[in-house]
Write a protein that holds these residues in place. Structure first.
Motif, PDB file in Angstrom:
ATOM      1  N   PRO A 263       0.828  -1.086  -0.009  1.00  0.00           N
ATOM      2  CA  PRO A 263       0.133   0.012   0.116  1.00  0.00           C
ATOM      3  C   PRO A 263       0.784   1.235  -0.056  1.00  0.00           C
ATOM      4  O   PRO A 263       1.828   1.185   0.524  1.00  0.00           O
ATOM      5  CB  PRO A 263      -0.978  -0.082   1.332  1.00  0.00           C
ATOM      6  CG  PRO A 263       0.135  -1.154   2.198  1.00  0.00           C
ATOM      7  CD  PRO A 263       0.638  -2.062   1.232  1.00  0.00           C
ATOM      8  N   THR A 264       0.290   2.439  -0.812  1.00  0.00           N
ATOM      9  CA  THR A 264       0.985   3.671  -0.684  1.00  0.00           C
ATOM     10  C   THR A 264      -0.278   4.763  -0.627  1.00  0.00           C
ATOM     11  O   THR A 264      -1.355   4.314  -0.149  1.00  0.00           O
ATOM     12  CB  THR A 264       1.707   3.750  -2.109  1.00  0.00           C
ATOM     13  OG1 THR A 264       0.826   3.845  -3.124  1.00  0.00           O
ATOM     14  CG2 THR A 264       2.729   2.925  -2.245  1.00  0.00           C
ATOM     15  N   ASP A 265       0.329   6.091  -0.565  1.00  0.00           N
ATOM     16  CA  ASP A 265      -0.636   6.921  -0.535  1.00  0.00           C
ATOM     17  C   ASP A 265      -1.193   7.596  -1.765  1.00  0.00           C
ATOM     18  O   ASP A 265      -0.972   8.607  -2.430  1.00  0.00           O
ATOM     19  CB  ASP A 265       0.013   8.268   0.254  1.00  0.00           C
ATOM     20  CG  ASP A 265      -1.260   9.188   0.474  1.00  0.00           C
ATOM     21  OD1 ASP A 265      -2.398   8.842   0.552  1.00  0.00           O
ATOM     22  OD2 ASP A 265      -0.695  10.557   0.809  1.00  0.00           O
ATOM     23  N   ASP A 266      -2.112   6.403  -2.340  1.00  0.00           N
ATOM     24  CA  ASP A 266      -2.539   6.923  -3.702  1.00  0.00           C
ATOM     25  C   ASP A 266      -4.024   6.346  -3.775  1.00  0.00           C
ATOM     26  O   ASP A 266      -4.597   5.702  -2.784  1.00  0.00           O
ATOM     27  CB  ASP A 266      -1.864   6.213  -4.718  1.00  0.00           C
ATOM     28  CG  ASP A 266      -1.690   4.694  -4.715  1.00  0.00           C
ATOM     29  OD1 ASP A 266      -2.476   4.050  -4.258  1.00  0.00           O
ATOM     30  OD2 ASP A 266      -1.158   4.104  -5.633  1.00  0.00           O
ATOM     31  N   PHE A 267      -4.789   6.396  -4.875  1.00  0.00           N
ATOM     32  CA  PHE A 267      -6.198   6.332  -5.189  1.00  0.00           C
ATOM     33  C   PHE A 267      -6.252   4.697  -5.074  1.00  0.00           C
ATOM     34  O   PHE A 267      -7.161   4.211  -4.452  1.00  0.00           O
ATOM     35  CB  PHE A 267      -6.639   6.929  -6.506  1.00  0.00           C
ATOM     36  CG  PHE A 267      -7.920   6.378  -6.911  1.00  0.00           C
ATOM     37  CD1 PHE A 267      -9.017   7.106  -6.434  1.00  0.00           C
ATOM     38  CD2 PHE A 267      -8.072   5.364  -7.760  1.00  0.00           C
ATOM     39  CE1 PHE A 267     -10.430   6.827  -6.921  1.00  0.00           C
ATOM     40  CE2 PHE A 267      -9.333   4.990  -8.143  1.00  0.00           C
ATOM     41  CZ  PHE A 267     -10.563   5.747  -7.756  1.00  0.00           C
ATOM     42  N   MET A 268      -5.740   4.067  -5.796  1.00  0.00           N
ATOM     43  CA  MET A 268      -6.044   2.421  -5.947  1.00  0.00           C
ATOM     44  C   MET A 268      -5.781   1.930  -4.332  1.00  0.00           C
ATOM     45  O   MET A 268      -6.367   0.935  -4.179  1.00  0.00           O
ATOM     46  CB  MET A 268      -5.152   1.768  -6.924  1.00  0.00           C
ATOM     47  CG  MET A 268      -5.268   0.448  -6.987  1.00  0.00           C
ATOM     48  SD  MET A 268      -7.168   0.076  -7.573  1.00  0.00           S
ATOM     49  CE  MET A 268      -6.910   0.386  -9.175  1.00  0.00           C
ATOM     50  N   THR A 269      -4.726   2.379  -3.582  1.00  0.00           N
ATOM     51  CA  THR A 269      -4.773   1.900  -2.132  1.00  0.00           C
ATOM     52  C   THR A 269      -6.245   2.231  -1.378  1.00  0.00           C
ATOM     53  O   THR A 269      -6.549   1.355  -0.455  1.00  0.00           O
ATOM     54  CB  THR A 269      -3.500   2.459  -1.602  1.00  0.00           C
ATOM     55  OG1 THR A 269      -2.164   2.078  -2.333  1.00  0.00           O
ATOM     56  CG2 THR A 269      -3.319   2.091  -0.125  1.00  0.00           C
ATOM     57  N   PHE A 270      -6.273   3.289  -1.692  1.00  0.00           N
ATOM     58  CA  PHE A 270      -7.705   3.751  -1.057  1.00  0.00           C
ATOM     59  C   PHE A 270      -8.865   2.852  -1.551  1.00  0.00           C
ATOM     60  O   PHE A 270      -9.706   2.544  -0.445  1.00  0.00           O
ATOM     61  CB  PHE A 270      -8.019   5.296  -1.376  1.00  0.00           C
ATOM     62  CG  PHE A 270      -9.491   5.765  -0.947  1.00  0.00           C
ATOM     63  CD1 PHE A 270      -9.559   6.296   0.450  1.00  0.00           C
ATOM     64  CD2 PHE A 270     -10.603   5.621  -1.742  1.00  0.00           C
ATOM     65  CE1 PHE A 270     -10.670   6.489   1.068  1.00  0.00           C
ATOM     66  CE2 PHE A 270     -11.776   5.989  -1.007  1.00  0.00           C
ATOM     67  CZ  PHE A 270     -11.752   6.201   0.215  1.00  0.00           C
ATOM     68  N   ILE A 271      -8.635   2.516  -2.661  1.00  0.00           N
ATOM     69  CA  ILE A 271      -9.995   1.692  -3.106  1.00  0.00           C
ATOM     70  C   ILE A 271      -9.897   0.194  -2.490  1.00  0.00           C
ATOM     71  O   ILE A 271     -11.066  -0.478  -2.301  1.00  0.00           O
ATOM     72  CB  ILE A 271     -10.174   1.628  -4.727  1.00  0.00           C
ATOM     73  CG1 ILE A 271     -10.363   2.859  -5.124  1.00  0.00           C
ATOM     74  CG2 ILE A 271     -11.135   0.711  -5.366  1.00  0.00           C
ATOM     75  CD1 ILE A 271     -11.631   3.491  -4.572  1.00  0.00           C
ATOM     76  N   VAL A 272      -8.530  -0.307  -2.699  1.00  0.00           N
ATOM     77  CA  VAL A 272      -8.429  -1.946  -2.078  1.00  0.00           C
ATOM     78  C   VAL A 272      -8.751  -1.982  -0.812  1.00  0.00           C
ATOM     79  O   VAL A 272      -8.929  -2.960  -0.184  1.00  0.00           O
ATOM     80  CB  VAL A 272      -7.135  -2.481  -2.509  1.00  0.00           C
ATOM     81  CG1 VAL A 272      -7.039  -2.329  -4.157  1.00  0.00           C
ATOM     82  CG2 VAL A 272      -6.085  -1.792  -1.970  1.00  0.00           C
ATOM     83  N   GLU A 273      -8.549  -0.884   0.200  1.00  0.00           N
ATOM     84  CA  GLU A 273      -8.729  -0.764   1.574  1.00  0.00           C
ATOM     85  C   GLU A 273     -10.111  -0.246   2.069  1.00  0.00           C
ATOM     86  O   GLU A 273     -10.337  -0.360   3.268  1.00  0.00           O
ATOM     87  CB  GLU A 273      -7.477   0.004   2.242  1.00  0.00           C
ATOM     88  CG  GLU A 273      -6.168  -0.357   1.913  1.00  0.00           C
ATOM     89  CD  GLU A 273      -5.022   0.388   2.704  1.00  0.00           C
ATOM     90  OE1 GLU A 273      -5.336   1.540   3.251  1.00  0.00           O
ATOM     91  OE2 GLU A 273      -4.074  -0.237   2.740  1.00  0.00           O
ATOM     92  N   ALA A 274     -10.674   0.477   1.039  1.00  0.00           N
ATOM     93  CA  ALA A 274     -12.101   1.037   1.374  1.00  0.00           C
ATOM     94  C   ALA A 274     -13.143  -0.123   1.766  1.00  0.00           C
ATOM     95  O   ALA A 274     -13.062  -1.328   1.690  1.00  0.00           O
ATOM     96  CB  ALA A 274     -12.549   1.751   0.085  1.00  0.00           C
ATOM     97  N   LYS A 275     -14.147   0.204   2.561  1.00  0.00           N
ATOM     98  CA  LYS A 275     -15.326  -0.544   2.982  1.00  0.00           C
ATOM     99  C   LYS A 275     -16.642   0.030   2.560  1.00  0.00           C
ATOM    100  O   LYS A 275     -16.768   1.176   3.008  1.00  0.00           O
ATOM    101  CB  LYS A 275     -15.283  -0.834   4.584  1.00  0.00           C
ATOM    102  CG  LYS A 275     -13.876  -1.596   4.944  1.00  0.00           C
ATOM    103  CD  LYS A 275     -14.134  -2.019   6.365  1.00  0.00           C
ATOM    104  CE  LYS A 275     -12.784  -3.056   6.627  1.00  0.00           C
ATOM    105  NZ  LYS A 275     -12.341  -3.966   6.093  1.00  0.00           N
ATOM    106  N   VAL A 276     -17.398  -0.876   2.400  1.00  0.00           N
ATOM    107  CA  VAL A 276     -18.861  -0.315   2.149  1.00  0.00           C
ATOM    108  C   VAL A 276     -19.725  -1.201   2.877  1.00  0.00           C
ATOM    109  O   VAL A 276     -19.650  -2.313   2.871  1.00  0.00           O
ATOM    110  CB  VAL A 276     -19.282  -0.185   0.605  1.00  0.00           C
ATOM    111  CG1 VAL A 276     -18.552   0.992   0.040  1.00  0.00           C
ATOM    112  CG2 VAL A 276     -19.108  -1.652  -0.112  1.00  0.00           C
ATOM    113  N   ASP A 277     -20.876  -0.694   3.636  1.00  0.00           N
ATOM    114  CA  ASP A 277     -21.526  -1.431   4.521  1.00  0.00           C
ATOM    115  C   ASP A 277     -20.931  -2.391   5.257  1.00  0.00           C
ATOM    116  O   ASP A 277     -21.271  -3.430   5.642  1.00  0.00           O
ATOM    117  CB  ASP A 277     -22.716  -2.122   3.652  1.00  0.00           C
ATOM    118  CG  ASP A 277     -23.722  -1.167   2.817  1.00  0.00           C
ATOM    119  OD1 ASP A 277     -23.641  -0.196   3.269  1.00  0.00           O
ATOM    120  OD2 ASP A 277     -24.354  -1.922   1.848  1.00  0.00           O
ATOM    121  N   GLY A 278     -19.783  -1.922   5.899  1.00  0.00           N
ATOM    122  CA  GLY A 278     -18.926  -2.579   6.849  1.00  0.00           C
ATOM    123  C   GLY A 278     -17.967  -3.742   6.152  1.00  0.00           C
ATOM    124  O   GLY A 278     -17.519  -4.703   6.718  1.00  0.00           O
TER     125      GLY A 278
END
Length: 392
Positions: free
Chosen positions: A200-215
């Motif tokens: 992971p780095t500080d970029d968009f794709m890292t944000f997406i793969v680490e994101a959560k929706v509805d838990g």
């Protein structure tokens, strides 16, 4: 109600030297306000064509009747997954839109602005130091606009030309070339997601793969749907808008001089140029049979809401085919309308305005180089290339 019309193949849709596809589609307003075109898609499928801006807004806002899920990208691969959030309907659309909105908010764009301006200055100063003419799409518009998006995605600038080539093949290529580009882009996004899960780095794709929706974490298909949309959206549209704007100013020296004398007008002028040179066609799919302004639309029918038609609507804009850089109350739909309004519109606007500001402040009076002609073309996304500007 059937009319021989296509954003791909009608006269003026190109590729045409010195063509004007926007003027060509304006003739749609000479027809009924809604008509059926038997071949208004890349694969020759028919669509209902909505010409009036107010009717397009009605379609784009009515997500209960008109679905955005058409898998326009995935269908090129014989698959059926949505680009997210573009091809999602409520309530799923709202969940993913809320996840992504902060990444491209006005506040976030303000943080990016110094880097955007610096990129424009470096490119333009390099061009002016080297010559008194350039191919503005190759030398400025694409390297400027696409670089900003690559930074946002966390991707290396060295592959910019490769990425742009994929985008051109996807959006403007035919048959095998288009399918190959789609497969290449999907494989690239899948590989990038896999790398960011491990590193992971500080970029968009890292944000997406680490994101959560509805838990829960996003599925691989959801990550792909978001990644493909953002990647493709950044490869063409802003650069094309800048190209059409500079082509207009090259042909209209009085307006070019006006913006040089009064640079504070550039923001307002950019809105008018977005209206006059809109580039995207939105497609919706009818969820049920409906009589729409006298048109017998049936479940499964495609409905075209082309921004370049709506923004030349004489019922909406006074003298719509005249470009008035001082036009006020410009309710154009260059970024679409309703819940699916373009996620990146704030960033796109600032890129366009900054690009024009720095070009006009650093390049002397310019014109289209003698014995050259820009190539324009229609399609789902309108385009321009071979735009050789000269200031010798």
């Amino acid at each position: 109600m059937v009319r021989d019309f296509s954003l791909f193949t009608s006269p003026g849709m190109g590729p045409t030297p010195d063509g004007d596809p926007h003027a060509a589609v304006a003739c749609a307003h000479d027809a009924p306000s809604i008509f059926y075109s038997p071949n208004n898609t890349r694969d020759g499928r028919g669509t209902w064509v909505i010409t009036r801006a107010k009717d397009q807004r009605r379609v784009l806002h009515d997500t209960a009747t008109f679905s955005s899920h058409r898998s326009i990208f995935a269908s090129a691969l014989g698959e059926n997954w949505p680009m997210i959030p573009l091809e999602l309907d409520p309530p799923a659309h709202g969940i993913f839109r809320s996840l992504l909105n902060p990444l491209l908010s006005p506040k976030r764009v303000m943080v990016l602005e110094p880097a955007i301006r610096e990129r424009a200055i470096v490119l333009i100063d390099g061009i002016s130091a080297a010559s008194t003419s350039c191919d503005v799409m190759t030398d400025f518009a694409f390297p400027f606009a696409v670089n900003i998006f690559l930074r946002f995605l966390g991707l290396p600038d060295e592959r910019l030309d490769t990425f742009v080539g994929w985008g051109k093949d996807l959006l403007h290529g035919e048959g095998v070339k288009r399918t190959a580009a789609a497969r290449t882009i999907v494989a690239f996004i899948d590989d990038l997601a896999a790398v960011r899960r491990k590193e992971p780095t500080d970029d968009f794709m890292t944000f997406i793969v680490e994101a959560k929706v509805d838990g829960r974490s996003l599925t691989d298909e959801e990550v792909r749907g978001i990644g493909v949309l953002v990647f493709v959206a950044g490869l063409d549209t802003v650069a094309t808008a800048i190209g059409f704007d500079l082509a207009y100013l090259a042909r209209n020296p009085k307006d070019q001089q006006l913006l040089r004398r009064e640079p504070d007008r550039i923001g307002l002028a950019a809105e008018e140029l977005l209206r006059a040179y809109s580039t995207v066609q939105m497609i919706r799919v009818a969820k049920k049979d409906i009589d729409f302004e006298g048109a017998p639309i049936r479940k499964g029918d495609y409905i075209s809401c082309a921004t370049m038609i709506a923004n030349r609507d004489p019922a909406e804009f006074e003298n719509p085919n005249t470009i008035d850089l001082a036009r006020e109350d410009n309710r154009h739909t260059a970024f679409a309308y309703g819940p699916h309004r373009c996620l990146g519109s704030h960033l796109a606007r600032r890129e366009i305005v900054i690009g024009l500001e720095e070009w006009l402040s650093r390049i002397p009076d310019f014109r289209i180089k003698e014995d050259t002609a820009p190539i324009t073309y229609g399609g789902h996304v309108f385009g321009i290339e071979n735009l050789i500007l000269d200031w010798s």
